[in-house]
Design an enzyme around this catalytic site. Structure first.
Site, PDB file in Angstrom:
ATOM      1  N   ASP A  83       0.835  -1.195   0.000  1.00  0.00           N
ATOM      2  CA  ASP A  83       0.000   0.000   0.000  1.00  0.00           C
ATOM      3  C   ASP A  83       0.872   1.248   0.000  1.00  0.00           C
ATOM      4  OD1 ASP A  83      -2.477  -1.027  -0.151  1.00  0.00           O
ATOM      5  OD2 ASP A  83      -2.978  -0.824   1.968  1.00  0.00           O
TER       6      ASP A  83
ATOM      7  N   LYS B   4      -1.287   2.075  -6.918  1.00  0.00           N
ATOM      8  CA  LYS B   4      -1.381   2.662  -8.255  1.00  0.00           C
ATOM      9  C   LYS B   4      -1.900   1.644  -9.249  1.00  0.00           C
ATOM     10  CE  LYS B   4       2.456   5.923  -8.231  1.00  0.00           C
ATOM     11  NZ  LYS B   4       3.698   5.290  -7.781  1.00  0.00           N
TER      12      LYS B   4
ATOM     13  N   MET C 132      -7.877   9.712   9.288  1.00  0.00           N
ATOM     14  CA  MET C 132      -8.551  10.085   8.030  1.00  0.00           C
ATOM     15  C   MET C 132      -9.489  11.275   8.235  1.00  0.00           C
ATOM     16  SD  MET C 132      -9.412   6.269   6.565  1.00  0.00           S
ATOM     17  CE  MET C 132      -9.894   5.571   8.146  1.00  0.00           C
TER      18      MET C 132
HETATM   19  N1  SAH Z   1      -3.801   0.827   9.323  1.00  0.00           N
HETATM   20  C1  SAH Z   1      -3.310   2.174   9.511  1.00  0.00           C
HETATM   21  C2  SAH Z   1      -4.381   3.196   9.235  1.00  0.00           C
HETATM   22  C3  SAH Z   1      -4.893   3.204   7.814  1.00  0.00           C
HETATM   23  S1  SAH Z   1      -6.099   4.431   7.516  1.00  0.00           S
HETATM   24  C4  SAH Z   1      -2.720   2.314  10.919  1.00  0.00           C
HETATM   25  O1  SAH Z   1      -2.954   1.467  11.787  1.00  0.00           O
HETATM   26  O2  SAH Z   1      -1.977   3.283  11.136  1.00  0.00           O
HETATM   27  C5  SAH Z   1      -5.092   5.739   6.900  1.00  0.00           C
HETATM   28  C6  SAH Z   1      -4.981   6.835   7.931  1.00  0.00           C
HETATM   29  O3  SAH Z   1      -4.017   6.491   8.924  1.00  0.00           O
HETATM   30  C7  SAH Z   1      -4.505   8.166   7.386  1.00  0.00           C
HETATM   31  O4  SAH Z   1      -5.540   8.882   6.773  1.00  0.00           O
HETATM   32  C8  SAH Z   1      -4.030   8.837   8.656  1.00  0.00           C
HETATM   33  O5  SAH Z   1      -5.120   9.297   9.438  1.00  0.00           O
HETATM   34  C9  SAH Z   1      -3.408   7.661   9.395  1.00  0.00           C
HETATM   35  N2  SAH Z   1      -1.953   7.557   9.167  1.00  0.00           N
HETATM   36  C10 SAH Z   1      -1.302   6.509   8.654  1.00  0.00           C
HETATM   37  N3  SAH Z   1       0.030   6.729   8.611  1.00  0.00           N
HETATM   38  C11 SAH Z   1       0.220   7.961   9.145  1.00  0.00           C
HETATM   39  C12 SAH Z   1       1.368   8.759   9.395  1.00  0.00           C
HETATM   40  N4  SAH Z   1       2.593   8.351   9.100  1.00  0.00           N
HETATM   41  N5  SAH Z   1       1.179   9.976   9.962  1.00  0.00           N
HETATM   42  C13 SAH Z   1      -0.049  10.419  10.282  1.00  0.00           C
HETATM   43  N6  SAH Z   1      -1.169   9.696  10.062  1.00  0.00           N
HETATM   44  C14 SAH Z   1      -1.040   8.495   9.505  1.00  0.00           C
END
Ligand code: SAH
Length: 248
Positions: free
Chosen positions: A32, A54, A169
């Site tokens: 991803d 992509k 998100m």
């Molecule tokens: N499975 C992931 C979340 C996926 S949903 C987890 O556990 O982290 C995607 C959201 O995760 C993004 O929109 C943001 O809100 C958050 N996110 C993921 N990586 C991030 C990062 N490096 N910094 C800030 N927010 C992040």
């Protein structure tokens, strides 16, 4: 076998040992957009890397196409890693993918990851719980606006929860979320912080209160991926060593 691996958020060092071992054993990695993609450059030349973020039209690969790809490679006898950011079971569609694989007769395994829900706030020195300040944390998706008919979040209950609130998100919806939490009874003065690209090279943060955070985040140019954290802990930051503090 398809192994669902949580890579942690952004920084290379936040993957688990088990996750890294799974990557190193993989024949195919379906990755991803979020997560420590730099690690993929260290894999052997025989490893096929598929960018699921992509497709030829530039948009994200549809979910059923990803599922089909995982199944196809696994049934061909390859060791497949499905590589995701953070934890694969936190807003990651991880279980959906495992269900699709299992339905096709493919065995699966999950390697949990460090979720950005906790690592994001930590990257700016914010603990999601803190003794005496909060006895819990509520992690919610801000993907749908609070008034959206498909939203499954009871925002006024979240406002009354007495816990730290962590929103994933939620960049576009932050103004509406701040409003609905205030309408639910959370004081406008409640501390709030936002961190974008936590752990990555472009990490940025904004601080404020429930009343100001949407504006300060916009002024700071906060863009996805970002985490919002709301509650008393959002006023905390990395403690600085006391000057002239006790020596060893
Ligand atoms: N499975 C992931 C979340 C996926 S949903 C987890 O556990 O982290 C995607 C959201 O995760 C993004 O929109 C943001 O809100 C958050 N996110 C993921 N990586 C991030 C990062 N490096 N910094 C800030 N927010 C992040």
């Amino acid at each position: 076998m398809v192994t669902l691996v949580g890579g942690g958020p952004g920084a290379d060092g936040l993957i688990t040992v088990d996750g890294l071992l799974a990557l190193q054993r993989a024949d195919v990695v379906v990755a991803d957009r979020l997560g420590p993609l730099d690690l993929l450059a260290q894999l052997g030349p025989h490893v096929e890397i598929v960018d699921a973020a992509k497709n030829p039209r530039g948009s994200a690969m549809p979910q059923d196409k990803i599922n089909d790809l995982l199944i196809e490679h696994a049934l061909a006898g390859r060791e497949v890693v499905r590589f995701k950011g953070g934890d694969p079971f936190v807003f990651g569609r991880g279980h959906e993918e495992l269900e699709a694989c299992a339905a096709a007769g493919v065995p699966t395994r999950v390697v949990p990851g460090v979720s950005s829900a906790f690592a994001g706030p930590a990257a700016i020195g914010v603990p999601v719980t803190h003794r005496g300040a909060t006895h819990g944390v509520t992690v919610v998706s801000g993907h749908l606006p609070p008034d959206h008919p498909n939203s499954l979040v009871d925002w006024s209950a979240v406002a009354r929860s007495g816990t730290t609130i962590v929103v994933l998100m939620g960049v576009a919806t932050l103004p509406a979320i701040a409003d609905v939490l205030r309408a639910g009874g959370l004081p406008a003065t409640t501390p709030a912080a936002v961190v974008a690209d936590a752990g990555g090279r472009a990490q940025r943060e904004a601080r404020g209160t429930l009343a100001t955070i949407a504006g300060t985040a916009a002024d700071a140019g906060i863009a996805p991926p970002a985490i919002a954290v709301i509650g008393a802990v959002a006023a905390l930051s990395t403690p600085r060593p006391a000057e002239g503090g006790a020596s060893a």
